[in-house]
Motif scaffolding. Sequence first.
Motif, mmCIF file in Angstrom:
data_model
loop_
_atom_site.group_PDB
_atom_site.id
_atom_site.type_symbol
_atom_site.label_atom_id
_atom_site.label_comp_id
_atom_site.label_asym_id
_atom_site.label_seq_id
_atom_site.Cartn_x
_atom_site.Cartn_y
_atom_site.Cartn_z
ATOM 1 N N UNK A 356 0.826 -1.206 0.000
ATOM 2 C CA UNK A 356 0.000 0.000 0.000
ATOM 3 C C UNK A 356 0.862 1.259 0.000
ATOM 4 N N UNK A 357 1.974 1.232 0.738
ATOM 5 C CA UNK A 357 2.879 2.382 0.737
ATOM 6 C C UNK A 357 3.470 2.616 -0.646
ATOM 7 N N UNK A 358 3.893 1.557 -1.308
ATOM 8 C CA UNK A 358 4.506 1.720 -2.618
ATOM 9 C C UNK A 358 3.492 2.208 -3.645
ATOM 10 N N UNK A 359 2.288 1.617 -3.641
ATOM 11 C CA UNK A 359 1.257 2.069 -4.574
ATOM 12 C C UNK A 359 0.865 3.511 -4.272
ATOM 13 N N UNK A 360 0.758 3.856 -2.981
ATOM 14 C CA UNK A 360 0.426 5.228 -2.626
ATOM 15 C C UNK A 360 1.494 6.211 -3.059
ATOM 16 N N UNK A 361 2.766 5.847 -2.878
ATOM 17 C CA UNK A 361 3.852 6.726 -3.326
ATOM 18 C C UNK A 361 3.847 6.866 -4.844
ATOM 19 N N UNK A 362 3.630 5.769 -5.548
ATOM 20 C CA UNK A 362 3.564 5.841 -7.008
ATOM 21 C C UNK A 362 2.369 6.663 -7.462
ATOM 22 N N UNK A 363 1.256 6.623 -6.722
ATOM 23 C CA UNK A 363 0.107 7.451 -7.073
ATOM 24 C C UNK A 363 0.443 8.936 -6.937
ATOM 25 N N UNK A 364 1.213 9.301 -5.903
ATOM 26 C CA UNK A 364 1.641 10.693 -5.768
ATOM 27 C C UNK A 364 2.594 11.092 -6.890
ATOM 28 N N UNK A 365 3.484 10.178 -7.279
ATOM 29 C CA UNK A 365 4.368 10.450 -8.417
ATOM 30 C C UNK A 365 3.548 10.579 -9.705
ATOM 31 N N UNK A 366 2.533 9.742 -9.845
ATOM 32 C CA UNK A 366 1.652 9.793 -11.012
ATOM 33 C C UNK A 366 1.006 11.169 -11.139
ATOM 34 N N UNK A 367 0.570 11.750 -10.017
ATOM 35 C CA UNK A 367 -0.029 13.081 -10.055
ATOM 36 C C UNK A 367 0.989 14.132 -10.454
ATOM 37 N N UNK A 368 2.235 13.962 -10.020
ATOM 38 C CA UNK A 368 3.276 14.913 -10.403
ATOM 39 C C UNK A 368 3.673 14.769 -11.866
ATOM 40 N N UNK A 369 3.584 13.569 -12.408
ATOM 41 C CA UNK A 369 3.935 13.340 -13.812
ATOM 42 C C UNK A 369 2.818 13.726 -14.772
ATOM 43 N N UNK A 370 1.590 13.760 -14.294
ATOM 44 C CA UNK A 370 0.465 14.048 -15.169
ATOM 45 C C UNK A 370 0.605 15.446 -15.771
ATOM 46 N N UNK A 371 0.323 15.611 -17.068
ATOM 47 C CA UNK A 371 0.421 16.952 -17.667
ATOM 48 C C UNK A 371 -0.566 17.925 -17.065
ATOM 49 N N UNK A 372 -1.668 17.422 -16.527
ATOM 50 C CA UNK A 372 -2.667 18.261 -15.867
ATOM 51 C C UNK A 372 -3.002 17.613 -14.526
ATOM 52 N N UNK A 373 -2.909 18.383 -13.454
ATOM 53 C CA UNK A 373 -3.239 17.876 -12.121
ATOM 54 C C UNK A 373 -4.111 18.914 -11.438
ATOM 55 N N UNK A 374 -5.410 18.746 -11.547
ATOM 56 C CA UNK A 374 -6.341 19.660 -10.896
ATOM 57 C C UNK A 374 -6.368 19.393 -9.394
ATOM 58 N N UNK A 375 -6.880 20.361 -8.654
ATOM 59 C CA UNK A 375 -6.894 20.231 -7.197
ATOM 60 C C UNK A 375 -7.709 19.037 -6.738
ATOM 61 N N UNK A 376 -8.771 18.698 -7.472
ATOM 62 C CA UNK A 376 -9.589 17.566 -7.034
ATOM 63 C C UNK A 376 -8.939 16.221 -7.333
ATOM 64 N N UNK A 377 -7.830 16.203 -8.077
ATOM 65 C CA UNK A 377 -7.122 14.944 -8.321
ATOM 66 C C UNK A 377 -6.480 14.388 -7.057
ATOM 67 N N UNK A 380 -6.781 11.056 -4.945
ATOM 68 C CA UNK A 380 -6.059 9.817 -5.218
ATOM 69 C C UNK A 380 -4.901 9.590 -4.254
ATOM 70 N N UNK A 381 -4.644 10.530 -3.359
ATOM 71 C CA UNK A 381 -3.634 10.327 -2.311
ATOM 72 C C UNK A 381 -4.183 9.503 -1.150
ATOM 73 N N UNK A 382 -5.447 9.102 -1.195
ATOM 74 C CA UNK A 382 -6.036 8.351 -0.081
ATOM 75 C C UNK A 382 -5.286 7.049 0.237
ATOM 76 N N UNK A 383 -4.814 6.250 -0.761
ATOM 77 C CA UNK A 383 -4.058 5.038 -0.394
ATOM 78 C C UNK A 383 -2.819 5.334 0.443
ATOM 79 N N UNK A 384 -2.090 6.405 0.109
ATOM 80 C CA UNK A 384 -0.902 6.726 0.890
ATOM 81 C C UNK A 384 -1.283 7.265 2.262
ATOM 82 N N UNK A 385 -2.349 8.062 2.350
ATOM 83 C CA UNK A 385 -2.804 8.540 3.650
ATOM 84 C C UNK A 385 -3.189 7.365 4.548
ATOM 85 N N UNK A 386 -3.867 6.364 3.972
ATOM 86 C CA UNK A 386 -4.255 5.196 4.764
ATOM 87 C C UNK A 386 -3.034 4.384 5.193
#
Length: 484
Positions: A356-377, A380-386
Motif C-alpha cells: 500500500x505504501x509503494x502504490x500510494x507513493x507511485x500514485x503521488x508520483x503519477x499526479x506529479x507526472x500528469x500533464x494536468x493535475x487539478x486540485x480535485x485529483x 487519489x492520495x487516499x491510499x498513501x494517507x491510509x
Amino acid sequence: MSSRAFNPPSRLEWAAIGLLLLALVGFGAVVLKRSAFSDRRMTDAGVFFRAGWAVRAGDDLYAVTDDNGWRYIYPSVFAIAMVPLADPPPEVDPRPGIGRGVLPYPVSVVLWHLLNVGALLLAAHWIARAIELGHPDPRARACTWRHRRWWGLRILPLAFALTAVGSTLSKGQTNILMLLGIAGMLRCAAQRNDLRAGAWLALGVVLKVFPIFLIGWGLWRKRWAMAAGLAAALTVALAGVPAAVFGPARMADDNRRWAELMLLPGLGLTAPGDASLKGQVLGMTATDNQAPKAVLHNMLHLGTPRPQRPAEPSGWVRAAHFGLGGLLTLATLAASGWFWWPGRDPRPRETTLESALMVGCLACVMLALSPVCHLHYFVLALPLLAALTAAAMDRSPNADLRPSAWLLFGAYVVANTLPRFGDSSGEGFFSLTRDLGLAMAANLALWLAGVLVLARLRRSRPQRPPPPEPPPEPPPEPAAKFRR
C-alpha cells in the motif's frame, strides 16, 4: 499493540464518525444546488449525462456539449454507462424513446452523488482491508466495525483527504471511481488474485489514462498476471462493449477520435484538435493545474496577470517536469527494494502495508507526472494517507497517532485547503498559493514521508534463515583390486 486498540469506539468517537458520514451524504444538497438550481450548472456531471443521451439518441459523442458548452472527452464506454442518467438538450424533440423516459436532471444529480459517496466509502474500506490482510497481529487481521482500530484506519484517512473529497463531489467528477479502481487493485493483490487486480486498475485507466502508471508496481514485482488482467479488461472496455453497442466501425472511429482529441494531446504528442480544450482541460493558466510544469510556468510569470501569460511552457520547463517525475519514480523503487526479485532477496516478500505504501507513493508520483493535475485529483492520495495512518498506528501502543503524525497530516490538510480559495485572476494570497503549487508541494511532502517509512519497514524486515546445507556426500568406495 495493547487491547485498547481493539476496544469499541467511545461515544465521542461514534459521534465524530457519524458526523463525517452524515456530512458526506448531506453534501449532496450543496451539489444539487450547484448543479440543478443555479443560474448555470456548475458541475461536470452534465457532460457525462449529455454523453449518455447522445448514446441513447445515436448522436455524435464528441460533438455533443452540455449547457456550458463543455465537450465530452472520455472513451465511449463511459458514455454507455451513463445512459440511465441521460440528460437531453433543452431543444430536443420529445420523440418516443428519445426525449421521453429520462430521469429529471436533479434526480440524476442525486443518484450520481450517492454513487460517488458509496464508491468512496467502499474504496476506503478496501484500502484498509488490503493493509489488514497481511498484518502480523492476528487481532488486527480479525478486527471488525466494533473496534477502534477498524474505524481509525478508514475514517482518519478520509478526514485527512476531506478537502479533495469535497472538491471532487462538488464538481461531479470521476476521480472517486478512479480511486475505487486503485482500491480494488490493492485488495485483490493482497489476496494474491493478480488477474482481478489488473482488471480493477482498468477502471481508472478507462476514465483517465494516467493511472496506467501504477501497473509499474506489478511489473516491478514480476506479477505478470496483473498486466494480463489490465490488458484483457481494457480490450473489453475499449473495444468489446462499444462494438456490441455501436458496431465495430463506429467503435474504431470513436476510439480514433478520442485519441486525437484527448489521448495524444495529453501525452504531448500532438496539439489539441479543439482549441476549447486549452481552457477546459489542458490549459496552463486557465485552470487550477498543479502539475510541476504548470507551477514552474506560473512562477516564471508571477508579475503578469494570469490571462496574459503564455499559453504554453518553454522546453526546459517540460524537461524539468518529466525529469522530476523520473527521479521520484526511481527513488520510490529504490526505497521499496532496488532490483528486488522474488526468490533472490534474503528477506521475505513485501507485506501488504509495504504494498500500500509503494502504490500510494507511485500514485503521488503519477499526479506529479500528469500533464494536468487539478486540485480535485489529490483525492487519489487516499491510499498513501491510509498506509501512513496504519504505519503510525502500528508504532503506537494504543493505535493512536503520535503528535508528529498529527503535525504531518494537519499541514497536509492546510496546504490542500488554501489554494482552493484562489481564483483564476492570479491576484491575492490564495491565488498565489495556487500559482506556487502549494497543494503539489504537500503531495510531494506526503510522498517523501511514504518513501521514508517504506525504506524503514524494508530495512527492519527479518532476514530469512539461510537454507540448510545439504549433508556431505560420502566418499566413493575404493575400487576393488583385480585378483586372479
